[in-house]
Design a protein around this motif. Structure first.
Motif, short mmCIF file in Angstrom:
data_model
loop_
_atom_site.label_atom_id
_atom_site.label_comp_id
_atom_site.label_asym_id
_atom_site.label_seq_id
_atom_site.Cartn_x
_atom_site.Cartn_y
_atom_site.Cartn_z
N ILE A 47 -3.98 6.37 -15.93
CA ILE A 47 -3.82 7.01 -14.63
C ILE A 47 -3.73 8.52 -14.85
CG2 ILE A 47 -2.35 7.19 -12.58
CD1 ILE A 47 -1.33 4.37 -13.21
N ARG A 70 -8.09 5.56 -13.79
CA ARG A 70 -7.81 5.65 -12.36
C ARG A 70 -7.33 7.07 -12.03
NH1 ARG A 70 -6.90 0.43 -9.94
NH2 ARG A 70 -6.26 1.55 -8.07
N VAL A 108 -5.70 9.68 -9.42
CA VAL A 108 -4.80 9.57 -8.27
C VAL A 108 -4.75 10.86 -7.45
CG1 VAL A 108 -3.32 7.76 -9.19
CG2 VAL A 108 -2.88 10.14 -9.83
N THR A 123 -0.39 2.76 -6.97
CA THR A 123 -1.49 2.55 -7.91
C THR A 123 -1.10 1.56 -9.00
OG1 THR A 123 -2.28 4.82 -7.52
CG2 THR A 123 -3.06 3.70 -9.51
N ASP A 164 -0.94 -2.00 -7.58
CA ASP A 164 -2.28 -2.53 -7.34
C ASP A 164 -2.99 -2.90 -8.64
OD1 ASP A 164 -1.96 -2.34 -4.65
OD2 ASP A 164 -3.16 -0.53 -4.39
N SER A 194 -2.56 1.99 -1.65
CA SER A 194 -3.53 2.80 -2.38
C SER A 194 -4.87 2.89 -1.70
CB SER A 194 -3.70 2.27 -3.80
OG SER A 194 -4.18 0.95 -3.76
N THR A 238 -6.53 7.62 0.12
CA THR A 238 -6.87 8.50 -1.00
C THR A 238 -6.17 9.83 -0.84
OG1 THR A 238 -9.04 7.49 -1.18
CG2 THR A 238 -8.73 9.62 -2.25
#
Length: 332
Positions: free
Chosen positions: A240, A278, A280, A310, A313, A328, A331
């Motif tokens: 992340i 991912r 964020v 995040t 999920d 999530s 955005t």
């Protein structure tokens, strides 16, 4: 005045670099070798029991979907997580994922789990740093904690000393898992959740933990990750990151992660589809607008809430928790 000061700081930094591996070497010389032999013997027994039990149904001791082990960032001084940033995030995750067990009392910047504030001959010094570093004009002293832990991170990532260091951390994680109810041979997945430098240390420890027959995953929050041997054994890595976090990008500077290199641990994991990145949003590493801050994102959530959503999920989609989905879909 400036030149002597710079020379003193330079000498101090060189000495710190030279002495950084000593804690891992001392641990290995005094107790690490013995503990590793005992652990190896225990793992052999576990493997035998797993082979015997394969034809039978193993009883479940609890209804946990998985175990999550949290490893702090380089600002950590003991087993307690920061009450301003890490603590609220972990409390939120515990509330939202009651079917998982989150362990957060591992100090990753010592192969023997020895915190800075107690049990060391230098603990008095670190207690002074911790107390004085809270002041408005003396907060720069906290840099010494960061420097010390960054050097331990470097030891973990070093091919010479890293295996010893990581073996010690893996042993601590293994002990904490068993103390928290994890039954060897049960096959329950273990998620190593590393923030900043803790992600790399978790990845290095994963090499040994997989030897216990458990599926091991890595959840990296702004982690500085190298091309580590643990990538060959780990089940999956979720990294992340925020678009304003240049610190996590330092990991890409290590040769094993350079573009075009095909026969590295990192490249093999990428080719196997075992690394997922991912993003964020526009978050930094520390301070206002960082992962653990209460700064608001454009959709109204705090940065910390976005990160929590995040994580929930990710684990839900992987089948590692039955928690309801986070928010999530927005955005930041």
């Amino acid at each position: 005045m400036i030149t002597p000061l710079l020379m003193t700081l330079g000498v101090a930094l060189v000495l710190a670099l030279l002495f950084a591996p000593f804690e891992a070497l001392r641990w290995w010389a005094t107790q690490g070798a013995r503990e590793s032999r005992e652990t190896a013997a225990a793992l052999r027994d576990i493997r035998r029991s797993i082979e015997v039990a394969r034809s039978a149904t193993l009883p479940q001791l609890d209804d946990r979907s998985c175990y999550v082990v949290y490893l702090s960032g380089v600002g950590a001084v003991d087993h307690e997580v920061s009450p301003e940033g890490e603590g609220p995030l972990l409390d939120d995750l515990r509330t939202r994922m009651p079917d998982t067990l989150l362990i957060s009392d591992v100090y990753p910047y010592s192969p023997s789990n020895l915190p800075l504030l107690s049990g060391r001959w230098s603990s008095w010094w670190w207690r002074l740093i911790e107390r004085w570093g809270r002041g408005r004009f003396t907060s720069v002293l906290q840099f010494l904690v960061y420097l010390r832990n960054v050097l331990q991170f470097a030891v973990s990532a070093d091919d010479r000393y890293g295996p010893m260091y990581s073996l010690g951390v893996a042993g601590v994680i293994w002990d904490r898992l068993q103390a928290s109810g994890y039954r060897p041979g049960c096959g329950r997945p273990v998620v190593l959740f590393g923030w900043s430098g803790g992600a790399q240390i978790a990845l290095s420890a994963a090499w040994y933990l997989t030897g216990a027959g458990m599926p091991v995953y890595l959840l990296s929050l702004g982690g500085v990750i190298t091309s580590d041997p643990g990538l060959d054994r780990i089940t999956h890595v979720w990294h992340i990151k925020g678009t304003r976090d240049w610190v996590q990008g330092i990991g890409a500077l290590f040769p094993g992660r350079w573009p075009g290199r095909s026969n590295t641990f990192w490249a093999r994991a990428v080719d196997d589809g075992r690394i997922t990145i991912r993003t964020v949003g526009a978050m930094g590493h520390l301070g206002r607008g960082s992962y653990l801050s209460r700064s608001r994102t454009p959709d109204g959530r705090t940065c910390r809430e976005v990160v929590a959503d995040t994580i929930v999920d990710i684990l839900r989609e992987a089948g590692l928790t039955k928690a309801p989905p986070g928010d999530s879909g927005k955005t930041p």
